[in-house]
Design an enzyme around this catalytic site. Structure first.
Site, PDB file in Angstrom:
ATOM      1  N   ASP A  10       0.860  -1.184   0.000  1.00  0.00           N
ATOM      2  CA  ASP A  10       0.000   0.000   0.000  1.00  0.00           C
ATOM      3  C   ASP A  10       0.898   1.237   0.000  1.00  0.00           C
ATOM      4  O   ASP A  10       1.650   1.465   0.954  1.00  0.00           O
ATOM      5  CB  ASP A  10      -0.896  -0.019   1.247  1.00  0.00           C
ATOM      6  CG  ASP A  10      -2.008   1.015   1.179  1.00  0.00           C
ATOM      7  OD1 ASP A  10      -2.112   1.715   0.159  1.00  0.00           O
ATOM      8  OD2 ASP A  10      -2.773   1.124   2.157  1.00  0.00           O
ATOM      9  N   GLU A 107      -2.449   0.293  -4.409  1.00  0.00           N
ATOM     10  CA  GLU A 107      -2.294  -0.907  -3.587  1.00  0.00           C
ATOM     11  C   GLU A 107      -2.547  -2.168  -4.409  1.00  0.00           C
ATOM     12  O   GLU A 107      -3.267  -2.146  -5.403  1.00  0.00           O
ATOM     13  CB  GLU A 107      -3.216  -0.879  -2.366  1.00  0.00           C
ATOM     14  CG  GLU A 107      -4.691  -0.830  -2.684  1.00  0.00           C
ATOM     15  CD  GLU A 107      -5.558  -0.901  -1.438  1.00  0.00           C
ATOM     16  OE1 GLU A 107      -5.228  -1.680  -0.516  1.00  0.00           O
ATOM     17  OE2 GLU A 107      -6.581  -0.197  -1.391  1.00  0.00           O
TER      18      GLU A 107
END
Length: 358
Positions: A10, A107
């Site tokens: 992420d 992500e």
């Protein structure tokens, strides 16, 4: 049975971090990508960590962001730049595996059970990916490493920014039992509040309920909660997952009774949907409106246009027209939830037929 090695990567405050990287004047300052400088209209897409200290977060109306942080700087998003960075990030992932499931521009899940470089350690791979992102892009990412997607995603959020968290098989049960319900991926604010009213504050509390009990209280999601609280998630990493619709919805703390109250909420939702469509490089021909009333009655209305759309104004206009046709004020109905979905992407999808997320 061989345990899988799953990494969730992420990017940290992605849009805002790119802007601070490219504009030295923004560094160390609270910035919000999206919204408006006047604090009227618009929604924050991403806030820098300096802004988050004041409580500013994504999907927050810009007016509220400015109230919380009067000296915040609003920055117009540059999606073409973000997409270029994401493509570079993906090229880094591909050095280690082809099993990559993008969730958005910033992500993705990686399955490195078998990795291209025969490193063997998912932790070592995550470290190398983070270092490559830092060296090649001057950005940071956080990583979660575990044996399934659910736990890996939660792990990646534990030590942001620039974190790396490993939750091994022997740790999962106790980790899930101690996890607050609001931290469960997939449990929103309203559901978390409902759980807390029921005396369910963490995974251990959820674990006391049977699967039937959870389904009775939370519908189909109850089956999911029953499994994930036990650390069970057998969903594979899907490198060719295809999105058929993009949407957003919001449950309100109080019932809405007039169009004057509902129309601004539809505008906020339209901005969220437009942002997500832009991330996915998609345009759709069908706009669907979802309305849920305080008596749990629910309706959906949709409209299809000849030309595909992806901008917030067009989505908002279509949703408002659909809402007006339901005559909410005439019926005296009390609206608890509104949602907008765009679908029917047709040939607007990328050349590969899949999402061009990275």
């Amino acid at each position: 049975m061989t345990l899988r090695k799953i990494i969730h990567i992420d990017m940290d405050a992605f849009y805002a971090s790119v802007e601070q990287r490219d504009h030295p004047d923004y560094r160390g300052k609270p910035i919000a990508v999206g919204g408006s400088p006047e604090g009227r209209g618009g929604v924050v897409a991403t806030a820098s960590y300096e802004a988050r200290k004041f409580g500013v977060r994504s999907a927050m109306p810009s007016k509220r962001a400015q109230q919380l942080c009067p000296h915040i700087l609003f920055v117009y998003p540059r999606f073409d730049v973000y997409r270029d960075v994401s493509r570079h990030v993906r090229s880094i992932f591909q050095r280690y595996t082809d099993l990559i499931e993008p969730l958005s521009l910033d992500e993705a899940y990686l399955d490195v059970t078998i990795d291209k470089q025969n490193i063997g350690s998912a932790i070592a791979i995550a470290q190398q990916i983070k270092q490559a992102i830092r060296d090649e892009l001057n950005l940071t990412a956080s990583a979660g490493v575990s044996v399934n997607k659910f736990v890996a995603k939660i792990a990646s959020d534990m030590h942001k920014p620039d974190g790396l968290t490993f939750i091994g098989p022997s740790q999962i049960e106790s980790f899930m039992e101690n996890l607050p319900v609001e931290k469960f991926h997939g449990v929103g604010k309203v559901t978390a509040e409902k759980m807390q009213r029921m005396g369910l504050f963490n995974g251990a509390d959820l674990k006391k309920l049977s699967e039937n009990d959870l389904v009775q209280h939370f519908g189909k999601a109850g089956r999911f909660y029953y499994r994930i609280v036990r650390g069970q998630d057998d969903r594979p990493v899907q490198p060719h997952r295809e999105t058929k619709s993009v949407g957003a919805e919001d449950t309100f703390p109080h019932d809405l009774t007039t169009l004057a109250e509902m129309d601004p909420e539809l505008e906020k939702l339209a901005v969220k949907v437009a942002t997500r469509l832009d991330k996915h490089q998609l345009k759709g021909r069908t706009v669907t409106l979802k309305v849920k009333y305080n008596d749990f009655r629910q309706i959906t209305r949709n409209h299809s246009s000849q030309l595909p759309i992806s901008d917030a104004d067009s989505i908002s206009t279509a949703a408002k027209q659909l809402l007006a046709k339901t005559d909410p004020e005439t019926e005296g109905a009390k609206v608890r939830l509104l949602g907008i979905t765009v679908s029917n992407f047709g040939e607007e999808r990328s050349e590969t037929g899949q999402l061009s997320l990275f």
